[in-house]
Scaffold this motif. Sequence first.
Motif, mmCIF file in Angstrom:
data_model
loop_
_atom_site.group_PDB
_atom_site.id
_atom_site.type_symbol
_atom_site.label_atom_id
_atom_site.label_comp_id
_atom_site.label_asym_id
_atom_site.label_seq_id
_atom_site.Cartn_x
_atom_site.Cartn_y
_atom_site.Cartn_z
ATOM 1 N N ASN A 26 0.923 -1.395 0.182
ATOM 2 C CA ASN A 26 0.222 -0.253 -0.390
ATOM 3 C C ASN A 26 0.834 1.210 0.119
ATOM 4 O OD1 ASN A 26 -2.220 -1.586 -0.025
ATOM 5 N ND2 ASN A 26 -2.887 -1.007 2.798
ATOM 6 N N PHE A 27 2.232 1.225 1.214
ATOM 7 C CA PHE A 27 2.516 2.608 0.592
ATOM 8 C C PHE A 27 3.474 2.822 -0.617
ATOM 9 C CE2 PHE A 27 7.499 3.947 1.916
ATOM 10 C CZ PHE A 27 6.934 5.214 1.801
ATOM 11 N N LEU A 28 4.211 1.507 -0.874
ATOM 12 C CA LEU A 28 4.651 1.676 -2.206
ATOM 13 C C LEU A 28 3.483 1.854 -3.026
ATOM 14 C CD1 LEU A 28 7.090 0.658 -4.326
ATOM 15 C CD2 LEU A 28 5.927 -1.462 -4.339
ATOM 16 N N MET A 29 2.238 1.753 -3.653
ATOM 17 C CA MET A 29 2.218 2.377 -4.378
ATOM 18 C C MET A 29 1.499 3.382 -4.332
ATOM 19 S SD MET A 29 1.197 -0.292 -6.914
ATOM 20 C CE MET A 29 3.219 -0.275 -5.834
ATOM 21 N N GLU A 30 1.542 4.205 -3.572
ATOM 22 C CA GLU A 30 0.875 5.446 -2.684
ATOM 23 C C GLU A 30 2.155 5.860 -3.431
ATOM 24 O OE1 GLU A 30 -0.089 6.197 0.814
ATOM 25 O OE2 GLU A 30 -1.932 4.656 1.005
ATOM 26 N N GLU A 31 3.316 6.290 -2.980
ATOM 27 C CA GLU A 31 4.283 6.929 -3.242
ATOM 28 C C GLU A 31 4.694 6.732 -5.000
ATOM 29 O OE1 GLU A 31 6.435 8.504 -1.694
ATOM 30 O OE2 GLU A 31 4.885 8.244 -0.022
ATOM 31 N N VAL A 32 4.538 6.256 -6.112
ATOM 32 C CA VAL A 32 4.511 5.680 -7.611
ATOM 33 C C VAL A 32 3.141 6.143 -7.941
ATOM 34 C CG1 VAL A 32 4.044 3.606 -9.071
ATOM 35 C CG2 VAL A 32 5.916 3.276 -7.243
ATOM 36 N N ALA A 33 2.244 6.229 -7.191
ATOM 37 C CA ALA A 33 1.151 7.326 -7.811
ATOM 38 C C ALA A 33 1.658 8.541 -7.703
ATOM 39 C CB ALA A 33 0.022 6.931 -6.834
ATOM 40 N N LYS A 34 2.257 9.164 -6.813
ATOM 41 C CA LYS A 34 2.593 10.686 -6.402
ATOM 42 C C LYS A 34 3.614 10.935 -6.975
ATOM 43 C CE LYS A 34 3.967 10.380 -1.822
ATOM 44 N NZ LYS A 34 3.163 10.587 -0.106
ATOM 45 N N ASN A 35 4.667 10.050 -7.076
ATOM 46 C CA ASN A 35 6.199 10.734 -7.303
ATOM 47 C C ASN A 35 6.623 9.433 -8.345
ATOM 48 O OD1 ASN A 35 9.068 10.946 -7.330
ATOM 49 N ND2 ASN A 35 9.262 10.569 -5.154
ATOM 50 N N PRO A 36 7.105 11.057 -9.410
ATOM 51 C CA PRO A 36 7.248 10.656 -10.455
ATOM 52 C C PRO A 36 8.917 9.532 -10.448
ATOM 53 C CG PRO A 36 6.963 11.970 -11.195
ATOM 54 C CD PRO A 36 6.682 12.333 -9.535
ATOM 55 N N ASP A 37 10.020 10.087 -9.996
ATOM 56 C CA ASP A 37 11.169 9.453 -9.496
ATOM 57 C C ASP A 37 10.877 7.502 -8.603
ATOM 58 O OD1 ASP A 37 12.267 11.488 -10.647
ATOM 59 O OD2 ASP A 37 12.334 12.987 -8.218
ATOM 60 N N ALA A 38 9.623 7.725 -7.882
ATOM 61 C CA ALA A 38 9.284 6.300 -7.646
ATOM 62 C C ALA A 38 9.092 5.790 -8.570
ATOM 63 C CB ALA A 38 8.696 6.783 -6.272
ATOM 64 N N GLU A 39 8.420 5.896 -9.568
ATOM 65 C CA GLU A 39 7.289 4.863 -10.655
ATOM 66 C C GLU A 39 8.550 4.820 -11.360
ATOM 67 O OE1 GLU A 39 3.549 6.087 -13.294
ATOM 68 O OE2 GLU A 39 5.009 7.742 -12.654
ATOM 69 N N GLU A 40 9.416 5.696 -11.900
ATOM 70 C CA GLU A 40 10.048 5.299 -13.083
ATOM 71 C C GLU A 40 11.196 4.441 -12.350
ATOM 72 O OE1 GLU A 40 14.194 7.625 -15.616
ATOM 73 O OE2 GLU A 40 13.014 9.120 -13.782
ATOM 74 N N THR A 41 12.146 4.268 -10.724
ATOM 75 C CA THR A 41 12.834 3.875 -10.484
ATOM 76 C C THR A 41 11.778 2.147 -10.543
ATOM 77 O OG1 THR A 41 13.569 5.561 -8.456
ATOM 78 C CG2 THR A 41 13.571 3.142 -8.115
ATOM 79 N N ARG A 42 10.287 2.405 -9.876
ATOM 80 C CA ARG A 42 9.985 0.615 -9.827
ATOM 81 C C ARG A 42 9.904 0.484 -11.280
ATOM 82 N NH1 ARG A 42 4.308 -0.936 -10.627
ATOM 83 N NH2 ARG A 42 4.219 -2.886 -9.202
ATOM 84 N N GLU A 43 9.543 1.132 -12.302
ATOM 85 C CA GLU A 43 9.550 0.506 -13.885
ATOM 86 C C GLU A 43 10.898 -0.265 -13.818
ATOM 87 O OE1 GLU A 43 7.432 2.859 -16.932
ATOM 88 O OE2 GLU A 43 5.862 2.862 -15.564
#
Length: 381
Positions: A26-43
């Motif tokens: 849940n925490f990870l998905m919230e961070e990915v949704a609001k933080n483009p850098d976090a989304e890019e890191t995950r992808e």
Amino acid sequence: MENQLEHIRFLVTKEILGTLSQEERNFLMEEVAKNPDAEETREDLLTVAQNPELLAYLHSERPAKQSALILDRLFARSRKVRIIYSIAAASAAAIALFFIIPQTLHLKSGKSNPSLVENQSVPATGKSVQLSLSAGQTIDLTEDTTEFTIGEQKMKTTGKTLTYQPSGRNEKSYATLNVPAGKDYILKLPDGSQVHLNSVSSIRFPLAFDENFREIQITGEAYIKVAPSAKAPFRVKLQGETIDVLGTEFNVNCYDSLRHTISLVAGKVRVHTEKNHIELTPGLEAVAGEDGFTSRAFDRYITLGWLDGRYILNNTTLEEVCTIIRRLYGVALQVENKALLQNRFTGRIIKGQPLEQVLRGLASTSGINYDQDVQGTYHIR
């Protein structure tokens, strides 16, 4: 900031290794949704981990810390690794466009979702997108730029987009836009709202909105951007649910009649059923169940991947994979060995790749066999 991204990398590593808790997810998905850098890191990490040999190695009998260290080192060289994987993939036709890894170490047993009927066939509504009018007329919408008039209503198609302007007369006329298997289509409404329909989906809409109220009806799946209007609330009707909207963006998935999902990207929505109602904030989705709706965080990369032609498989059963294939290709497909239905896969299907490549990818990575009979039905054994 770097410490935060380190924590994101740590959580994504646990996600890949299958050790992520629900609270951490849940925490990870919230961070990915609001933080483009976090989304890019995950992808980036997920891309690195899509090599079948690497995943098998990470899930082999070795300490989790050792696997995490290996994955972290690969991420540090992710650009180089992606180039190596691209070269390797180009030499293997079955993997070139279809990355899929059978989760043989994490097979789950249990009953299937009752709404997912075994060996169901998802028929196409036709080879072209069609606009059906309440008077009974049906119009094929081609991808060539076309202008046409319905009564006093002027409409125009450009590529895979239909736009129109109201005639100015207060008429209660409706139309239905039907999208067949393998296609997607965009409807731009005269109020500035936009609806992007996935394959095997439809929208029923008025040719002119009431000045005090706006309402559409959706089947299948759609991504909706609603133009704000304080004077005219926007409402989306599903089978059994109603979504009240202010200016917002959200995804609606109602393919499964017993498990509708509304995923909010921006703004605010309120979902009503006979049993309860729920309000969503960005990054959360409402999931229908026997007792009404519940909310949870959602993964934008998975939920919205279809908008970019990516169908993400995340521990997805073969039964669900076959349903996706039917929608994408409009084919009849049967699984003869029922024991295979709950096998789970992680990977992605890219829209537009030949069906044979997808099926060869499934066969080469999981050991299943398939053939096609004289009627054109595919059989998985």
